[in-house]
Design an enzyme around this catalytic site. Structure first.
Site, PDB file in Angstrom:
ATOM      1  N   ASP A 119      -7.156 -14.301  -7.458  1.00 22.51           N
ATOM      2  CA  ASP A 119      -5.832 -13.666  -7.430  1.00 22.51           C
ATOM      3  C   ASP A 119      -5.282 -13.782  -6.013  1.00 22.51           C
ATOM      4  OD1 ASP A 119      -3.538 -12.399  -8.093  1.00 22.51           O
ATOM      5  OD2 ASP A 119      -4.449 -10.488  -8.646  1.00 22.51           O
TER       6      ASP A 119
ATOM      7  N   GLU B  81       3.416   2.566 -10.156  1.00 24.53           N
ATOM      8  CA  GLU B  81       3.330   4.027 -10.123  1.00 24.53           C
ATOM      9  C   GLU B  81       4.592   4.666  -9.552  1.00 24.53           C
ATOM     10  OE1 GLU B  81      -1.466   4.891  -9.729  1.00 24.53           O
ATOM     11  OE2 GLU B  81      -0.229   5.073  -7.929  1.00 24.53           O
TER      12      GLU B  81
ATOM     13  N   HIS C 291      -3.724  -8.178   0.167  1.00 25.69           N
ATOM     14  CA  HIS C 291      -5.114  -7.834   0.477  1.00 25.69           C
ATOM     15  C   HIS C 291      -6.135  -8.834  -0.064  1.00 25.69           C
ATOM     16  CE1 HIS C 291      -4.522  -4.803  -3.076  1.00 25.69           C
ATOM     17  NE2 HIS C 291      -5.074  -5.889  -3.571  1.00 25.69           N
TER      18      HIS C 291
ATOM     19  N   HIS D 107      -8.725  -2.016   1.358  1.00 23.61           N
ATOM     20  CA  HIS D 107      -7.582  -2.254   0.467  1.00 23.61           C
ATOM     21  C   HIS D 107      -7.492  -1.212  -0.625  1.00 23.61           C
ATOM     22  CE1 HIS D 107     -10.359  -3.594  -2.576  1.00 23.61           C
ATOM     23  NE2 HIS D 107      -9.462  -4.235  -3.291  1.00 23.61           N
TER      24      HIS D 107
END
Length: 397
Positions: free
Chosen positions: A74, A166, A270, A326
């Site tokens: 990722d 969020e 990160h 992270h």
């Protein structure tokens, strides 16, 4: 705490956690990385845990080399957050509608937009460099070029796993928007391609772990990887920016009367590589599950879906290669979490949070993560806390 240095390694392995708290397999990975000929230093964050090839929560500084498996699949995964003018009093008692509107605006899991998002129609989104960015897609690995249509439609989507959107409230009752995502499938395909190339190179034969295969400077393979790596890192940053713009639009529509405004966005990779200089030497610094925390630089350190997160400023600790954790870091695997916990456990641990509470996200239960307060305590010489956030809505991939 300050760092603890692991004895017997070829280069300094500095750990911002108690080595006794780290799994044996993760410690072995750290020692394996320290055997690489190009390694110049290794900083281990308090959220460290076992990963593929290299531990998650480590900062690997090498001279003239980079390990694609250490960067991970990722590429450019990271966080974005923005403080709003809204306060907790502006939020409705029932947050289910707001969560639903977010899920409608931002595809989650393997979902993608039916049509590519037009950034020119997004309020406040800067399109400078957009055409150049997509133009450079023609220069990425031939093996993944046929995925362009999918890459375009996945731009502005969340993905799965531990990715999330969020709505949070800080200790002063200000409302924040926050999200976590990366380079989606295109980043994974580029990473898989280059990891395969690296593992076939002659100088990588005989390594203690084939996942530590590297590319070295002044080779066509390194040039190709760095081209694709930096493109994917940029994809991840654009992806978060577009999602944040979509999220802001939802908030504007749902809180029309309050006329919300937004402060400057904070964004931090990160999982990535950066070219940095330490003690007069140019290094390629891989942060695998770590953020850059240079002096005064803003960062985001999330906990789990039921605990909270921190906005921080870096203290510029060069012993840690200007880095910090992270997040909270997993303390058990996804499979272990599924076996150990039930949906009832999930409901109890996410009380007060509007979120999924079904079996599909049990592996993300807060108890599967390390306590974020302890992680923050262990890195007091790496970052200072600017704000502590508690989520009230969590949209999981």
């Amino acid at each position: 705490m300050s760092y603890v240095e692991v004895p017997g390694a070829k280069v300094p392995i500095r750990m911002w956690t108690d080595p006794a708290s780290v799994e044996d397999v993760a410690l072995q990975q750290l020692r394996n990385v320290a055997t690489l000929p190009w390694i110049k230093g290794l900083a281990v964050m308090p959220d460290v845990h076992y990963g593929k090839g290299a531990t998650v929560g480590s900062v690997i500084a090498m001279q003239g080399a980079v390990c694609p498996a250490a960067v991970g699949v990722d590429i450019g995964c990271g966080m974005s957050a923005v403080k709003t003018s809204l306060t907790a009093n502006d939020l409705p008692g029932d947050l289910s509608r707001l969560r639903s509107k977010i899920e409608q605006a931002i595809p989650v899991g393997r979902g993608m937009h039916a049509d590519p998002v037009d950034p020119g129609r997004l309020h406040g989104f800067g399109t400078s460099g957009w055409d150049d960015f997509w133009g450079r897609f023609e220069g990425v690995a031939d093996a993944v070029k046929f995925r362009e249509e999918r890459a375009v439609k996945q731009m502005g989507t969340l993905g799965s796993g531990n990715h999330f959107v969020e709505i949070c409230v800080d200790m002063s009752d200000s409302v924040w928007l926050m999200l976590h995502s990366g380079s989606r499938n295109i980043g994974k395909e580029l990473a898989d391609h280059h990891i395969g190339v690296a593992q076939k190179l002659s100088f990588n034969q005989g390594l203690v772990d084939r996942d530590l295969a590297v590319f070295v400077s002044d080779t066509p393979q390194m040039a190709a990887y760095r081209n694709d790596l930096y493109w994917a890192q940029e994809y991840a940053k654009y992806n978060r920016s577009i999602m944040m713009a979509l999220l802001k639009d939802v908030v504007r529509k749902e809180f029309k009367k309050a006329k919300p405004t937004f402060e400057q966005e904070i964004s931090a990779h990160h999982n990535y590589v950066a070219e940095e200089r330490y003690e007069g030497v140019d290094l390629l610094v891989t942060r695998k599950g770590a953020i850059r925390a240079g002096s005064g630089e803003y960062g985001i350190i999330p906990g789990s879906m039921g605990t909270g997160s921190y906005i921080v400023k870096g203290l510029g600790n060069e012993k840690a290669f200007n880095s910090a954790s992270h997040g909270a870091g997993r303390r058990m695997s996804r499979n272990a979490a599924k076996k150990r916990f039930s949906t009832r456990d999930l409901e109890e641990q996410t009380q007060g949070v509007e979120c999924r509470k079904d079996s599909g996200v049990v592996d993300e239960i807060p108890a599967a993560y390390k306590p974020i307060e302890q992680v923050m305590e262990n890195q007091r010489d790496l970052v200072e806390v600017v704000a502590k956030l508690k989520q009230v809505i969590c949209v999981k991939g």
